[in-house]
Design an enzyme around this catalytic site. Structure first.
Site, PDB file in Angstrom:
ATOM      1  N   GLU A 127       0.803  -1.239   0.000  1.00  0.00           N
ATOM      2  CA  GLU A 127       0.000   0.000   0.000  1.00  0.00           C
ATOM      3  C   GLU A 127       0.830   1.279   0.000  1.00  0.00           C
ATOM      4  OE1 GLU A 127      -2.849  -0.301   3.203  1.00  0.00           O
ATOM      5  OE2 GLU A 127      -3.850  -2.004   2.290  1.00  0.00           O
ATOM      6  N   ASN A 171       2.228  -5.190  -3.196  1.00  0.00           N
ATOM      7  CA  ASN A 171       0.821  -5.493  -2.927  1.00  0.00           C
ATOM      8  C   ASN A 171       0.038  -4.205  -2.677  1.00  0.00           C
ATOM      9  OD1 ASN A 171      -1.106  -7.710  -2.335  1.00  0.00           O
ATOM     10  ND2 ASN A 171      -1.121  -6.901  -0.230  1.00  0.00           N
ATOM     11  N   HIS A 208     -10.289  -6.226  -2.480  1.00  0.00           N
ATOM     12  CA  HIS A 208     -11.384  -5.957  -1.532  1.00  0.00           C
ATOM     13  C   HIS A 208     -12.470  -5.191  -2.290  1.00  0.00           C
ATOM     14  CE1 HIS A 208      -9.042  -7.337   1.839  1.00  0.00           C
ATOM     15  NE2 HIS A 208      -8.070  -6.497   1.552  1.00  0.00           N
ATOM     16  N   GLU A 237      -5.993 -10.830  -1.256  1.00  0.00           N
ATOM     17  CA  GLU A 237      -6.853 -10.590  -0.079  1.00  0.00           C
ATOM     18  C   GLU A 237      -8.312 -10.531  -0.490  1.00  0.00           C
ATOM     19  OE1 GLU A 237      -5.502  -7.175   2.183  1.00  0.00           O
ATOM     20  OE2 GLU A 237      -3.400  -7.643   1.806  1.00  0.00           O
ATOM     21  N   ASP A 239     -12.038 -10.448  -0.997  1.00  0.00           N
ATOM     22  CA  ASP A 239     -13.358 -10.550  -0.368  1.00  0.00           C
ATOM     23  C   ASP A 239     -14.302  -9.617  -1.114  1.00  0.00           C
ATOM     24  OD1 ASP A 239     -12.439  -8.129   0.797  1.00  0.00           O
ATOM     25  OD2 ASP A 239     -12.505  -8.901   2.840  1.00  0.00           O
TER      26      ASP A 239
HETATM   27  C1  XIL Z   1      -6.573  -6.169   8.137  1.00  0.00           C
HETATM   28  C2  XIL Z   1      -6.955  -7.331   9.046  1.00  0.00           C
HETATM   29  O1  XIL Z   1      -7.858  -8.168   8.346  1.00  0.00           O
HETATM   30  C3  XIL Z   1      -7.589  -6.811  10.312  1.00  0.00           C
HETATM   31  O2  XIL Z   1      -7.779  -7.868  11.246  1.00  0.00           O
HETATM   32  C4  XIL Z   1      -6.722  -5.728  10.953  1.00  0.00           C
HETATM   33  O3  XIL Z   1      -7.390  -5.166  12.052  1.00  0.00           O
HETATM   34  C5  XIL Z   1      -6.367  -4.636   9.955  1.00  0.00           C
HETATM   35  O4  XIL Z   1      -5.763  -5.230   8.812  1.00  0.00           O
HETATM   36  N1  XIL Z   1      -5.054  -4.536   3.542  1.00  0.00           N
HETATM   37  C6  XIL Z   1      -4.064  -5.368   4.035  1.00  0.00           C
HETATM   38  C7  XIL Z   1      -4.367  -6.253   5.197  1.00  0.00           C
HETATM   39  O5  XIL Z   1      -2.987  -5.453   3.448  1.00  0.00           O
HETATM   40  O6  XIL Z   1      -3.245  -6.456   6.008  1.00  0.00           O
HETATM   41  C8  XIL Z   1      -5.502  -5.707   6.031  1.00  0.00           C
HETATM   42  O7  XIL Z   1      -5.831  -6.668   7.047  1.00  0.00           O
HETATM   43  C9  XIL Z   1      -6.695  -5.394   5.157  1.00  0.00           C
HETATM   44  C10 XIL Z   1      -6.353  -4.353   4.134  1.00  0.00           C
END
Ligand code: XIL
Length: 304
Positions: A127, A171, A208, A237, A239
């Protein structure tokens, strides 16, 4: 095949999930994990604040439990994440530029050393780009503020030496839509790295999605465009908010796009069950709160 991991393996890919160490005592959770997935990412346990809460004092015990479970089950392990502005202890933010540089390199060396030979892919930098129209760097990152643009390149060079066998990934999120400025900003960085021989092997697209950030119809173009630079792509990641056929169709779009791109090597969903999702209200995962397979699960298995 009858599970996500086995079906992906038949395609030469992995299908993974993020897990939380605190849930590893729950038998339903572990049963679904062990049955369905062949790669694990620690949801929080390999982040900087968890592993190095104070300077040069490392605590690997919780992360090791996740790594050991993956090994005992013959699963792959994804490393997440080495350099990120978030879940970063305050002591790092307060360092001078020179100290921050050596702390960053030390962190990479120690953490990658601990899991050398176990992690197939590391999110070296997470990020680092800003949202919005500019396509530039995230200005609130302490690494960006103190070290400038060059910290990303330095992190990747350090990471290559620390574990030459791990795939090194950049990422990010909101990099799914090919026409977004942020996607183009990351693309230009990867192109520059490849042209100058900076070691980078993969781009992780977090994936996401919700109504404010819907699944884009050009997602496959994004994957293929990065792949054409000579890197792998991974969905890291995933979802997707929603339910029923809308959610199942969105999952189909993402999974099919990955299968259509030779260098899309694997998919990770960001949790096992809706019950423990970081976005629980969105019910974004493949198993509901009672570990029942959702429509989206059946669609993904059918596509794989
Ligand atoms: C999130 C986790 O799912 C949570 O449990 C935590 O409180 C915050 O981080 N991008 C990422 C992940 O790269 O590490 C994040 O994970 C979600 C967004």
């Amino acid at each position: 095949a009858s599970t996500l991991g086995a079906s992906a393996a038949e395609q030469g890919r992995y299908f993974g999930t993020a897990i939380a160490a605190g849930r590893m005592g729950e038998s339903d959770y572990m049963n679904v994990l062990n049955r369905e997935f062949n790669s694990i990412t620690a949801e929080n346990e390999m982040k900087w604040d968890a592993l190095e809460p104070s300077r040069n004092s490392f605590n690997f015990s919780t992360a090791d439990r996740i790594a050991n479970h993956a090994r005992s089950q013959g699963m792959m392990l994804r490393g997440h994440t080495l350099v990120w502005h978030s879940q970063l202890p305050d002591w790092v933010k307060n360092l001078s530029a020179n100290d921050m540089r050596s702390a960053m390199n030390n962190h990479i060396n120690r953490v990658m050393g601990q899991y050398r030979g176990q992690v197939h892919s590391w999110d070296v930098v997470n990020e680092a780009f800003a949202d919005g129209s500019g396509g530039g760097r995230r200005s609130e990152s302490p690494f960006q503020q103190k070290l400038g643009d060059g910290y990303i390149e330095e992190a990747f060079r350090t990471a290559r030496a620390a574990d030459p066998n791990a795939k090194l990934c950049y990422n990010d999120y909101n990099t799914d839509n090919w026409s977004h400025a942020k996607t183009q900003g990351v693309y230009r960085m990867v192109r520059d790295f490849k042209s100058r021989g900076v070691p980078i092997d993969c781009v992780g697209l977090q994936g996401h999605f919700n109504s404010g950030n819907p699944v884009p119809s050009n997602f496959q173009t994004t994957l293929q465009s990065f792949a054409d630079l000579g890197v792998d792509v991974q969905i890291t990641e995933l979802d997707i908010a929603g339910s029923g056929s809308q959610q199942a169709n969105d999952y189909r779009t993402i999974v099919q796009a990955c299968l259509n791109v030779a260098r899309c090597t694997g998919i990770t969903v960001w949790g096992v069950t809706d019950k423990y999702s970081w976005r629980s209200g969105d019910t974004p995962l493949l198993f509901d709160g009672n570990y029942n397979k959702k429509q989206a699960y059946n669609t993904v298995l059918e596509v794989l």
